[in-house]
Design a protein around this motif. Sequence first.
Motif, PDB file in Angstrom:
ATOM      1  N   ILE A   1     -17.775  61.401  37.030  1.00 61.13           N
ATOM      2  CA  ILE A   1     -17.529  59.971  36.850  1.00 61.13           C
ATOM      3  C   ILE A   1     -18.757  59.190  37.316  1.00 61.13           C
ATOM      4  O   ILE A   1     -19.290  58.345  36.622  1.00 61.13           O
TER       5      ILE A   1
ATOM      6  N   PHE B   1     -14.921  64.515  39.108  1.00 57.47           N
ATOM      7  CA  PHE B   1     -13.470  64.380  39.270  1.00 57.47           C
ATOM      8  C   PHE B   1     -12.766  65.648  38.790  1.00 57.47           C
ATOM      9  O   PHE B   1     -13.047  66.145  37.701  1.00 57.47           O
ATOM     10  N   VAL B   2     -11.872  66.163  39.618  1.00 58.30           N
ATOM     11  CA  VAL B   2     -11.123  67.358  39.204  1.00 58.30           C
ATOM     12  C   VAL B   2      -9.838  66.911  38.500  1.00 58.30           C
ATOM     13  O   VAL B   2      -8.994  66.245  39.117  1.00 58.30           O
ATOM     14  N   CYS B   3      -9.688  67.234  37.230  1.00 58.11           N
ATOM     15  CA  CYS B   3      -8.479  66.852  36.494  1.00 58.11           C
ATOM     16  C   CYS B   3      -7.287  67.609  37.080  1.00 58.11           C
ATOM     17  O   CYS B   3      -7.314  68.847  37.155  1.00 58.11           O
ATOM     18  N   PRO B   4      -6.240  66.852  37.514  1.00 52.01           N
ATOM     19  CA  PRO B   4      -5.096  67.538  38.130  1.00 52.01           C
ATOM     20  C   PRO B   4      -4.359  68.441  37.138  1.00 52.01           C
ATOM     21  O   PRO B   4      -3.660  69.368  37.540  1.00 52.01           O
ATOM     22  N   LYS B   5      -4.529  68.165  35.806  1.00 57.51           N
ATOM     23  CA  LYS B   5      -3.791  68.970  34.809  1.00 57.51           C
ATOM     24  C   LYS B   5      -4.533  70.267  34.483  1.00 57.51           C
ATOM     25  O   LYS B   5      -3.980  71.350  34.550  1.00 57.51           O
ATOM     26  N   CYS B   6      -5.844  70.108  34.128  1.00 53.02           N
ATOM     27  CA  CYS B   6      -6.541  71.317  33.647  1.00 53.02           C
ATOM     28  C   CYS B   6      -7.581  71.836  34.635  1.00 53.02           C
ATOM     29  O   CYS B   6      -8.122  72.921  34.442  1.00 53.02           O
ATOM     30  N   GLY B   7      -7.873  71.057  35.707  1.00 52.90           N
ATOM     31  CA  GLY B   7      -8.831  71.535  36.713  1.00 52.90           C
ATOM     32  C   GLY B   7     -10.285  71.329  36.308  1.00 52.90           C
ATOM     33  O   GLY B   7     -11.202  71.647  37.062  1.00 52.90           O
ATOM     34  N   GLU B   8     -10.512  70.742  35.087  1.00 49.40           N
ATOM     35  CA  GLU B   8     -11.900  70.540  34.642  1.00 49.40           C
ATOM     36  C   GLU B   8     -12.568  69.434  35.482  1.00 49.40           C
ATOM     37  O   GLU B   8     -11.923  68.464  35.872  1.00 49.40           O
ATOM     38  N   ILE B   9     -13.873  69.591  35.759  1.00 45.27           N
ATOM     39  CA  ILE B   9     -14.578  68.595  36.567  1.00 45.27           C
ATOM     40  C   ILE B   9     -15.368  67.647  35.666  1.00 45.27           C
ATOM     41  O   ILE B   9     -16.163  68.078  34.832  1.00 45.27           O
ATOM     42  N   THR B  10     -15.092  66.324  35.792  1.00 41.18           N
ATOM     43  CA  THR B  10     -15.834  65.317  35.026  1.00 41.18           C
ATOM     44  C   THR B  10     -16.690  64.511  35.990  1.00 41.18           C
ATOM     45  O   THR B  10     -16.200  64.063  37.029  1.00 41.18           O
TER      46      THR B  10
ATOM     47  N   ASP C   1     -10.888  64.756  44.331  1.00 35.83           N
ATOM     48  CA  ASP C   1      -9.709  65.543  44.024  1.00 35.83           C
ATOM     49  C   ASP C   1      -8.487  64.783  44.548  1.00 35.83           C
ATOM     50  O   ASP C   1      -8.379  64.540  45.752  1.00 35.83           O
TER      51      ASP C   1
END
Length: 285
Positions: free
Chosen positions: A218, A207-216, A242
């Motif tokens: 899931i 998952f691409v965090c919309p705030k920091c762009g980090e990929i988690t 995304d």
Amino acid sequence: MTKQTTLKQQDQKQQMEIEQGQIRDRMSQIKHKILVLSGKGGVGKSTVAANLAVALSLAGKSVGLLDIDIHGPSIPKILNLEDKKLMTFGDAIMPVPVSANLVVMSIGFMLQDRDNPVIWRGPMKYQMIKQFLKDVEWGQLDYLIIDSPPGTGDEPLSVVQLLDKPDGAVVVTTPQQVALSDVRKGISFCRSLNLPVIGVIENMSGFVCPKCGEITNIFKSGGGENMAIEMNIPFLGRIPIDPQIVHACDSGEPYIQQYSQCQVAQSFNEAIKPILELDKNKNEK
Ligand code: ADP
């Protein structure tokens, strides 16, 4: 067998040969035909098909996108073409232009009511797919990308038979195991039809965090790649989950066009490299 039955069978055979000739003529103008398949629904096959087609067109290729997902044609929505009406020119049906070098044809353009399910039996689906290949004025194209319905049913089988040696299939999966076991069936399906597998794309991979762009991650990540290694097929890359993809699909603006600088758009550009290579190899021959 009566004389009348024999004559009828001869007529049908003649008609079939005429139609096959018409498909051959039409398809001979298209350099590469590629199916986009998935083992099951909801893995993002149509999203990937649309973005691959747009990425190829942005790379300067002339591209047709054919949506034969009869039970859920989502390409008109993804590309904001829902209100488009089909035009004819003589006997030919004109595909809908998206840009100077991208045209689209979808079963969705022919449905009266998009909210009602299509209940069609195998022979009707076959006729419809035949019409898309025979009667649509695709013109000269570098690529025809075909968004097939999920699974290994009538539609992909019909396309493979009618196209007579498409270049191959791109198989879309998600990282989870269930989707992967389905995709294995899809790959066996390609093999049983002698349809080369161009490669596997692992969609919704992290998952691409919309705030920091980090990929988690899931779901698990890497399942598609492991399977590709195990089954000895190329791995074309990972597309993360995304939220911007959902937004782009709902607004009808192709993701890769709208967010061309993002890492995910770069993943699509990586994924098309082996597809571009097909054309390079053909031109060098
Ligand atoms: P399929 O053709 O496999 O049924 P779709 O392409 O219609 O799947 O996608 C199903 C839903 O998932 C759509 O709402 C789409 O926007 C969303 N989707 C697809 N890929 C992604 C992704 N990588 N990130 C976020 N949403 C996605």
